[in-house]
Design a protein around this motif. Structure first.
Motif, PDB file in Angstrom:
ATOM      1  N   ARG A 191      -2.768 -17.288  -8.486  1.00 44.66           N
ATOM      2  CA  ARG A 191      -4.083 -17.334  -7.831  1.00 44.66           C
ATOM      3  C   ARG A 191      -4.007 -17.801  -6.379  1.00 44.66           C
ATOM      4  O   ARG A 191      -4.856 -18.543  -5.895  1.00 44.66           O
ATOM      5  N   MET A 192      -2.983 -17.354  -5.688  1.00 42.21           N
ATOM      6  CA  MET A 192      -2.892 -17.623  -4.252  1.00 42.21           C
ATOM      7  C   MET A 192      -3.787 -16.631  -3.508  1.00 42.21           C
ATOM      8  O   MET A 192      -4.267 -15.641  -4.070  1.00 42.21           O
ATOM      9  N   ALA A 193      -4.050 -16.887  -2.233  1.00 41.19           N
ATOM     10  CA  ALA A 193      -4.870 -15.983  -1.419  1.00 41.19           C
ATOM     11  C   ALA A 193      -4.204 -14.608  -1.354  1.00 41.19           C
ATOM     12  O   ALA A 193      -2.978 -14.494  -1.254  1.00 41.19           O
ATOM     13  N   ILE A 194      -5.020 -13.574  -1.436  1.00 38.45           N
ATOM     14  CA  ILE A 194      -4.459 -12.224  -1.472  1.00 38.45           C
ATOM     15  C   ILE A 194      -5.003 -11.386  -0.323  1.00 38.45           C
ATOM     16  O   ILE A 194      -6.056 -11.660   0.243  1.00 38.45           O
ATOM     17  N   ASP A 195      -4.228 -10.347  -0.005  1.00 39.26           N
ATOM     18  CA  ASP A 195      -4.616  -9.378   1.019  1.00 39.26           C
ATOM     19  C   ASP A 195      -4.449  -7.989   0.413  1.00 39.26           C
ATOM     20  O   ASP A 195      -3.469  -7.729  -0.297  1.00 39.26           O
ATOM     21  N   THR A 196      -5.389  -7.105   0.661  1.00 39.63           N
ATOM     22  CA  THR A 196      -5.339  -5.779   0.043  1.00 39.63           C
ATOM     23  C   THR A 196      -5.191  -4.683   1.094  1.00 39.63           C
ATOM     24  O   THR A 196      -5.529  -4.853   2.258  1.00 39.63           O
ATOM     25  N   VAL A 197      -4.675  -3.539   0.628  1.00 43.22           N
ATOM     26  CA  VAL A 197      -4.571  -2.341   1.460  1.00 43.22           C
ATOM     27  C   VAL A 197      -5.038  -1.169   0.604  1.00 43.22           C
ATOM     28  O   VAL A 197      -4.606  -1.020  -0.540  1.00 43.22           O
ATOM     29  N   PRO A 198      -5.954  -0.347   1.096  1.00 51.12           N
ATOM     30  CA  PRO A 198      -6.494   0.753   0.273  1.00 51.12           C
ATOM     31  C   PRO A 198      -5.664   2.034   0.370  1.00 51.12           C
ATOM     32  O   PRO A 198      -5.040   2.321   1.397  1.00 51.12           O
ATOM     33  N   ILE A 199      -5.665   2.785  -0.703  1.00 48.39           N
ATOM     34  CA  ILE A 199      -5.188   4.164  -0.701  1.00 48.39           C
ATOM     35  C   ILE A 199      -6.333   5.031  -1.231  1.00 48.39           C
ATOM     36  O   ILE A 199      -7.195   4.542  -1.959  1.00 48.39           O
ATOM     37  N   TYR A 200      -6.334   6.312  -0.866  1.00 41.96           N
ATOM     38  CA  TYR A 200      -7.508   7.139  -1.117  1.00 41.96           C
ATOM     39  C   TYR A 200      -7.179   8.396  -1.922  1.00 41.96           C
ATOM     40  O   TYR A 200      -6.007   8.737  -2.117  1.00 41.96           O
ATOM     41  N   ARG A 201      -8.245   9.055  -2.366  1.00 38.80           N
ATOM     42  CA  ARG A 201      -8.111  10.264  -3.177  1.00 38.80           C
ATOM     43  C   ARG A 201      -7.186  11.272  -2.496  1.00 38.80           C
ATOM     44  O   ARG A 201      -7.256  11.473  -1.278  1.00 38.80           O
ATOM     45  N   HIS A 202      -6.328  11.895  -3.293  1.00 39.78           N
ATOM     46  CA  HIS A 202      -5.362  12.918  -2.870  1.00 39.78           C
ATOM     47  C   HIS A 202      -4.157  12.339  -2.131  1.00 39.78           C
ATOM     48  O   HIS A 202      -3.278  13.117  -1.719  1.00 39.78           O
ATOM     49  N   ASP A 203      -4.103  11.015  -1.945  1.00 37.04           N
ATOM     50  CA  ASP A 203      -2.907  10.419  -1.350  1.00 37.04           C
ATOM     51  C   ASP A 203      -1.733  10.548  -2.315  1.00 37.04           C
ATOM     52  O   ASP A 203      -1.875  10.309  -3.518  1.00 37.04           O
ATOM     53  N   HIS A 204      -0.583  10.914  -1.790  1.00 41.12           N
ATOM     54  CA  HIS A 204       0.638  10.978  -2.588  1.00 41.12           C
ATOM     55  C   HIS A 204       1.365   9.641  -2.466  1.00 41.12           C
ATOM     56  O   HIS A 204       1.616   9.160  -1.360  1.00 41.12           O
ATOM     57  N   ILE A 205       1.690   9.055  -3.610  1.00 42.89           N
ATOM     58  CA  ILE A 205       2.352   7.758  -3.620  1.00 42.89           C
ATOM     59  C   ILE A 205       3.582   7.827  -4.518  1.00 42.89           C
ATOM     60  O   ILE A 205       3.683   8.685  -5.403  1.00 42.89           O
ATOM     61  N   ALA A 206       4.528   6.916  -4.279  1.00 44.64           N
ATOM     62  CA  ALA A 206       5.751   6.848  -5.078  1.00 44.64           C
ATOM     63  C   ALA A 206       5.936   5.430  -5.596  1.00 44.64           C
ATOM     64  O   ALA A 206       5.551   4.455  -4.931  1.00 44.64           O
ATOM     65  N   VAL A 207       6.508   5.316  -6.780  1.00 42.54           N
ATOM     66  CA  VAL A 207       6.793   4.000  -7.360  1.00 42.54           C
ATOM     67  C   VAL A 207       8.005   3.406  -6.651  1.00 42.54           C
ATOM     68  O   VAL A 207       9.088   4.003  -6.643  1.00 42.54           O
ATOM     69  N   ALA A 208       7.818   2.233  -6.040  1.00 41.51           N
ATOM     70  CA  ALA A 208       8.896   1.581  -5.290  1.00 41.51           C
ATOM     71  C   ALA A 208       9.594   0.503  -6.102  1.00 41.51           C
ATOM     72  O   ALA A 208      10.795   0.260  -5.931  1.00 41.51           O
ATOM     73  N   ASP A 209       8.854  -0.171  -6.986  1.00 40.81           N
ATOM     74  CA  ASP A 209       9.448  -1.245  -7.793  1.00 40.81           C
ATOM     75  C   ASP A 209       8.565  -1.500  -9.012  1.00 40.81           C
ATOM     76  O   ASP A 209       7.368  -1.172  -9.004  1.00 40.81           O
ATOM     77  N   ILE A 210       9.153  -2.065 -10.025  1.00 44.02           N
ATOM     78  CA  ILE A 210       8.438  -2.421 -11.252  1.00 44.02           C
ATOM     79  C   ILE A 210       8.857  -3.827 -11.643  1.00 44.02           C
ATOM     80  O   ILE A 210      10.044  -4.153 -11.626  1.00 44.02           O
ATOM     81  N   ARG A 211       7.881  -4.649 -11.998  1.00 47.68           N
ATOM     82  CA  ARG A 211       8.193  -6.029 -12.355  1.00 47.68           C
ATOM     83  C   ARG A 211       7.388  -6.440 -13.593  1.00 47.68           C
ATOM     84  O   ARG A 211       6.212  -6.081 -13.721  1.00 47.68           O
ATOM     85  N   ILE A 212       8.034  -7.168 -14.478  1.00 47.79           N
ATOM     86  CA  ILE A 212       7.393  -7.659 -15.697  1.00 47.79           C
ATOM     87  C   ILE A 212       7.087  -9.142 -15.518  1.00 47.79           C
ATOM     88  O   ILE A 212       8.001  -9.946 -15.263  1.00 47.79           O
ATOM     89  N   ILE A 213       5.812  -9.514 -15.652  1.00 47.67           N
ATOM     90  CA  ILE A 213       5.373 -10.905 -15.520  1.00 47.67           C
ATOM     91  C   ILE A 213       4.766 -11.327 -16.861  1.00 47.67           C
ATOM     92  O   ILE A 213       3.574 -11.099 -17.111  1.00 47.67           O
ATOM     93  N   PRO A 214       5.568 -11.928 -17.754  1.00 45.14           N
ATOM     94  CA  PRO A 214       5.068 -12.266 -19.093  1.00 45.14           C
ATOM     95  C   PRO A 214       3.872 -13.220 -19.089  1.00 45.14           C
ATOM     96  O   PRO A 214       3.078 -13.217 -20.033  1.00 45.14           O
TER      97      PRO A 214
END
Length: 314
Positions: free
Chosen positions: A82-105
């Protein structure tokens, strides 16, 4: 006339070749993944297992289907704390790729976090559940599946199909025109097409009901090559090809039997029957009533074809 006969014979041959090809599929045994042979590190094995269970991995490509999605700049551990967060938007039809995957139990919402990137300046983290609800795989087949799985579109198609078929049936019966099952021509192709559509819809719903993980994997990694799929999916893809082949044969044979105007009306009626078959059997099979309904329809369709075939021989 010779050309028409040649086309019908070719369509029949291709259909039988496609069905016969399934025998080769049953003999195919996929190789065991390298992880099962113990040649991978634990991290690599975990990555392989994630790809098997979730059907995607790092470098997999998606297209955004929601109006917008907010990605979080901070690391998942910081967000969970629950630290302060910053967001960045992506929009409809944007092509994105998976860069990393992390498991947080320790994350009570979703333990799987996915980092995606649109470009070098636009990237961030998001829960897997939130990601998958707002994106679709970039493959055109996956996008087609996603589009026709949309509830609102399905309701719209059902409404339009019912209105169109009702209008067509009224017009056909008033003119005493030819229509599959009710006032049919002496050819099995239209009946075969209607039955193949009904069979495909029943099989499609059966796969979703009894083998959802198999269908999910196909959704993420689609192909129209039946030789590279498990037997059940291979049969479904063969039925899709059969619809195309038999559909072309139907157009050819109807044009050769009926005048142009009547042929067009007959083909429109056939398309309407096929649309109703798809909707009825794909939905009813989800609730198991599709199976007795399919058996009854199979009996009805073949019986009606035999009746009109005998009428034509007299």
């Amino acid at each position: 006339m010779k050309t028409s006969v040649y086309i019908r014979k070719t369509a029949t041959a291709l259909l039988f070749m496609a069905v016969a090809a399934l025998t080769a599929i049953s003999c195919h045994r996929p190789e065991k993944p390298a992880a099962a042979l113990g040649v991978l590190t634990q991290k690599q094995a975990d990555s392989v297992n994630f790809a098997i269970n979730h059907h995607y991995s790092v470098n997999y490509n998606f297209v955004v289907k929601a109006d917008s999605v907010n990605l979080l700049r901070q690391q998942p551990e910081e967000i969970v704390s629950r630290m302060a967060i910053d967001t960045v938007p992506i929009y409809r039809h944007d092509h994105i790729a998976v860069a990393d995957i992390r498991i947080i139990p320790t994350d009570s919402i979703d333990s799987v976090w996915v980092q995606v990137a649109r470009d070098q300046a636009t990237f961030g983290w998001i829960h897997e559940s939130a990601l998958l609800a707002n994106v679709v795989p970039s493959d055109p087949i996956s996008q087609f599946i996603s589009t026709f799985s949309d509830v609102h579109l399905l309701i719209f198609l059902i409404t339009i199909s019912i209105i169109s078929v009702a209008y067509l049936m009224r017009t056909i019966f008033r003119r005493n025109a030819k229509i599959v099952h009710f006032n049919d021509i002496a050819s099995f192709y239209p009946t075969a097409l209607a039955l193949i559509v009904a069979s495909s819809a029943t099989l499609y719903a059966s796969i979703q009901t009894f083998a959802p993980d198999m269908w999910q994997h196909f959704y993420f990694h689609p192909t129209l090559n039946p030789f590279s799929l498990p037997p059940l999916l291979s049969v479904f893809i063969v039925s899709v090809w059969a619809i195309l082949i038999v559909g072309l044969a139907c157009i050819d044979v109807v044009k050769s039997i009926l005048p142009t105007g009547e042929a067009l009306l007959y083909l429109c009626g056939l398309a309407g029957v096929c649309a109703v078959n798809y909707i009825v059997f794909s939905l009813s099979t989800l609730y198991y009533i599709g199976y007795p309904l399919y058996a009854a329809y199979l009996y009805f369709a073949i019986k009606r074809y035999l009746f009109f075939s005998r009428q034509a021989d007299k």
